[in-house]
Design a protein around this motif. Structure first.
Motif, short mmCIF file in Angstrom:
data_model
loop_
_atom_site.label_atom_id
_atom_site.label_comp_id
_atom_site.label_asym_id
_atom_site.label_seq_id
_atom_site.Cartn_x
_atom_site.Cartn_y
_atom_site.Cartn_z
N GLN A 125 27.72 15.57 -19.72
CA GLN A 125 28.87 14.69 -19.88
C GLN A 125 30.16 15.43 -19.58
O GLN A 125 31.10 14.86 -19.02
CB GLN A 125 28.89 14.12 -21.31
CG GLN A 125 27.81 13.09 -21.55
CD GLN A 125 27.78 12.63 -23.00
OE1 GLN A 125 27.06 13.20 -23.81
NE2 GLN A 125 28.56 11.62 -23.31
N TYR A 178 35.21 11.61 -18.35
CA TYR A 178 35.38 10.49 -19.27
C TYR A 178 34.60 9.25 -18.80
O TYR A 178 34.54 8.95 -17.61
CB TYR A 178 36.86 10.12 -19.39
CG TYR A 178 37.12 8.94 -20.29
CD1 TYR A 178 37.10 9.06 -21.67
CD2 TYR A 178 37.36 7.68 -19.73
CE1 TYR A 178 37.33 7.97 -22.50
CE2 TYR A 178 37.60 6.58 -20.54
CZ TYR A 178 37.58 6.73 -21.92
OH TYR A 178 37.80 5.65 -22.72
N TYR A 211 31.28 8.56 -19.31
CA TYR A 211 29.84 8.70 -19.13
C TYR A 211 29.14 8.93 -20.46
O TYR A 211 29.64 9.66 -21.32
CB TYR A 211 29.52 9.88 -18.20
CG TYR A 211 29.91 9.64 -16.77
CD1 TYR A 211 29.00 9.14 -15.84
CD2 TYR A 211 31.21 9.89 -16.34
CE1 TYR A 211 29.36 8.90 -14.53
CE2 TYR A 211 31.59 9.66 -15.02
CZ TYR A 211 30.66 9.17 -14.12
OH TYR A 211 31.03 8.94 -12.82
N THR A 212 27.99 8.31 -20.62
CA THR A 212 27.17 8.48 -21.81
C THR A 212 25.76 8.85 -21.39
O THR A 212 25.16 8.16 -20.56
CB THR A 212 27.13 7.19 -22.66
OG1 THR A 212 28.46 6.83 -23.03
CG2 THR A 212 26.29 7.40 -23.90
N GLN A 213 25.23 9.93 -21.95
CA GLN A 213 23.88 10.33 -21.59
C GLN A 213 22.87 9.41 -22.26
O GLN A 213 23.04 9.03 -23.43
CB GLN A 213 23.60 11.78 -21.97
CG GLN A 213 22.25 12.28 -21.44
CD GLN A 213 22.17 13.79 -21.40
OE1 GLN A 213 23.10 14.50 -21.77
NE2 GLN A 213 21.06 14.29 -20.91
N VAL A 214 21.84 9.04 -21.52
CA VAL A 214 20.80 8.14 -22.01
C VAL A 214 19.54 8.96 -22.26
O VAL A 214 19.10 9.73 -21.39
CB VAL A 214 20.50 7.03 -20.97
CG1 VAL A 214 19.40 6.11 -21.49
CG2 VAL A 214 21.77 6.24 -20.68
N PHE A 268 22.50 8.86 -17.10
CA PHE A 268 23.80 8.53 -17.68
C PHE A 268 24.16 7.09 -17.37
O PHE A 268 23.77 6.54 -16.33
CB PHE A 268 24.90 9.44 -17.11
CG PHE A 268 24.66 10.90 -17.32
CD1 PHE A 268 25.18 11.55 -18.44
CD2 PHE A 268 23.91 11.64 -16.42
CE1 PHE A 268 24.95 12.90 -18.64
CE2 PHE A 268 23.67 12.99 -16.62
CZ PHE A 268 24.20 13.62 -17.73
N THR A 269 24.93 6.49 -18.25
CA THR A 269 25.58 5.23 -17.95
C THR A 269 27.07 5.50 -17.79
O THR A 269 27.61 6.45 -18.37
CB THR A 269 25.37 4.20 -19.07
OG1 THR A 269 25.90 4.72 -20.30
CG2 THR A 269 23.90 3.88 -19.24
N TYR A 270 27.72 4.66 -17.02
CA TYR A 270 29.16 4.80 -16.81
C TYR A 270 29.81 3.43 -16.98
O TYR A 270 29.41 2.46 -16.32
CB TYR A 270 29.46 5.34 -15.41
CG TYR A 270 30.93 5.41 -15.10
CD1 TYR A 270 31.76 6.32 -15.75
CD2 TYR A 270 31.49 4.55 -14.16
CE1 TYR A 270 33.11 6.38 -15.46
CE2 TYR A 270 32.85 4.60 -13.87
CZ TYR A 270 33.65 5.52 -14.53
OH TYR A 270 35.00 5.56 -14.25
N ASP A 271 30.80 3.38 -17.84
CA ASP A 271 31.54 2.13 -18.04
C ASP A 271 30.60 0.97 -18.38
O ASP A 271 30.79 -0.16 -17.93
CB ASP A 271 32.38 1.81 -16.81
CG ASP A 271 33.45 0.77 -17.10
OD1 ASP A 271 33.82 0.63 -18.28
OD2 ASP A 271 33.89 0.09 -16.15
N ARG A 272 29.52 1.29 -19.07
CA ARG A 272 28.54 0.35 -19.61
C ARG A 272 27.60 -0.29 -18.60
O ARG A 272 26.44 -0.52 -18.91
CB ARG A 272 29.23 -0.77 -20.41
CG ARG A 272 29.93 -0.25 -21.65
CD ARG A 272 30.34 -1.36 -22.58
NE ARG A 272 31.28 -2.29 -21.95
CZ ARG A 272 31.78 -3.35 -22.58
NH1 ARG A 272 31.41 -3.62 -23.81
NH2 ARG A 272 32.66 -4.14 -21.96
N THR A 318 25.14 3.16 -13.54
CA THR A 318 24.25 4.23 -13.98
C THR A 318 24.15 5.34 -12.95
O THR A 318 24.39 5.13 -11.76
CB THR A 318 22.83 3.68 -14.26
OG1 THR A 318 22.36 3.02 -13.07
CG2 THR A 318 22.83 2.69 -15.40
#
Length: 225
Positions: A61, A66, A68-71, A111-115, A118
Motif C-alpha cells: 500500500q 492513497y 488502495y486497500t490490500q485484499v 488491491f482495490t482502488y477507490d472501491r 482492482t
C-alpha cells in the motif's frame, strides 16, 4: 478486476475475463506485446528464488499510495475450475494442458482502488530461459485470437483482445488489453508482464492502474541474473 488463482497460473490467465462478472473476490485483471528482446540462453543460468524471497518484492500500500486497500487472498483450490474458453484453439489447448505450476516459485498480492477498481500482482521466479519461454507461450496464446468466448459456469462472456505496447523495462516485456462485453457494459482489463533475469512480475487490472504502477513493480525486482 480479475482474480489471480493461488493454485493454477493457467487458471489465473483464464480468469482475466471472468472477473468482469465476478467482481466480488477478484483481485486483478492478459498476449505478447511484441516488444521483447531476443533471448539467448546464458552459459550458466541463475537459479530460481524461493517464495520467501519473492514476497518482499511485491507491491505494498505504501508503494501504491492513497486510495488502495490490500485484499486478503481467499483459500480454495479449483475456484476457477468452471472457467472455460471457446473459439480460440491456442487457449483451448492451454486450458486442457493441466499444468499446475508453471514456474518454480510465486508470490501474489491483490488491491482495490477507490472501491470499484482492482489491481492484482504476481511475482514469479524460475531459470531465465524457463520464464522467457513460458511467458511467450502464455501471452502468445492469449493474443492468438482477436475474439473468443469465456464461460464462468453457464455465463458466456465475449472477449476482444488486442496487443499493447509495454514500456522499455527489464529483459522482456509482454502486454495486452482485454475488452469484455458484459450485460452491464464493456469492461477493459490490461495484463502486463516484465521479466528481469530469473524473476518476472505480472500486473492485471484497470489499464490506468497497470500503466501507473508497472515501473514501481519492476524497480522492486533484484538486478537481472
Amino acid at each position: 478486476m480479475m482474480r489471480i488463482s493461488t493454485t493454477k497460473t493457467r487458471r489465473w490467465m483464464l480468469s482475466t475475463a471472468v472477473c468482469g462478472v465476478l467482481i466480488t473476490g477478484c483481485s486483478s485483471g492478459e498476449g505478447e506485446g511484441g516488444d521483447s528482446k531476443p533471448q539467448t540462453k546464458p552459459a550458466a543460468e541463475a537459479k530460481p528464488l524461493a517464495e520467501g524471497a519473492l514476497r518482499p518484492l511485491l507491491l505494498t500500500q505504501a508503494d501504491l499510495g492513497y486510495g488502495y486497500t490490500q485484499v486478503q487472498e481467499e483459500p480454495g483450490e479449483g475456484k476457477f475450475d468452471d472457467v472455460a474458453v471457446q473459439g480460440c484453439p491456442a487457449l483451448e489447448k492451454l486450458d486442457q494442458s493441466g499444468e499446475e505450476d508453471l514456474f518454480a516459485a510465486k508470490a501474489e498480492a491483490s488491491f482495490t482502488y477507490d472501491r470499484d477498481a482492482t489491481l492484482g500482482e504476481e511475482v514469479h521466479s524460475d531459470r531465465p530461459s524457463v520464464l522467457s519461454s513460458k511467458l511467450r507461450e502464455l501471452f502468445g496464446a492469449y493474443t492468438s485470437c482477436p475474439t473468443y468466448t469465456m464461460t464462468a459456469g453457464t455465463t458466456p462472456i465475449e472477449v476482444k483482445v488486442s496487443k499493447s505496447v509495454a514500456p522499455e523495462l527489464g529483459d522482456e516485456r509482454f502486454a495486452y488489453t482485454s475488452t469484455m462485453e458484459l450485460p452491464s457494459g464493456a469492461q477493459v482489463l490490461k495484463t502486463m508482464a516484465v521479466r528481469k533475469g530469473n524473476v518476472a512480475v505480472m500486473l492485471v487490472g484497470a489499464p490506468a492502474l497497470v500503466d501507473r504502477h508497472i515501473k514501481t513493480a519492476v524497480d522492486k525486482l533484484p538486478a537481472g541474473n
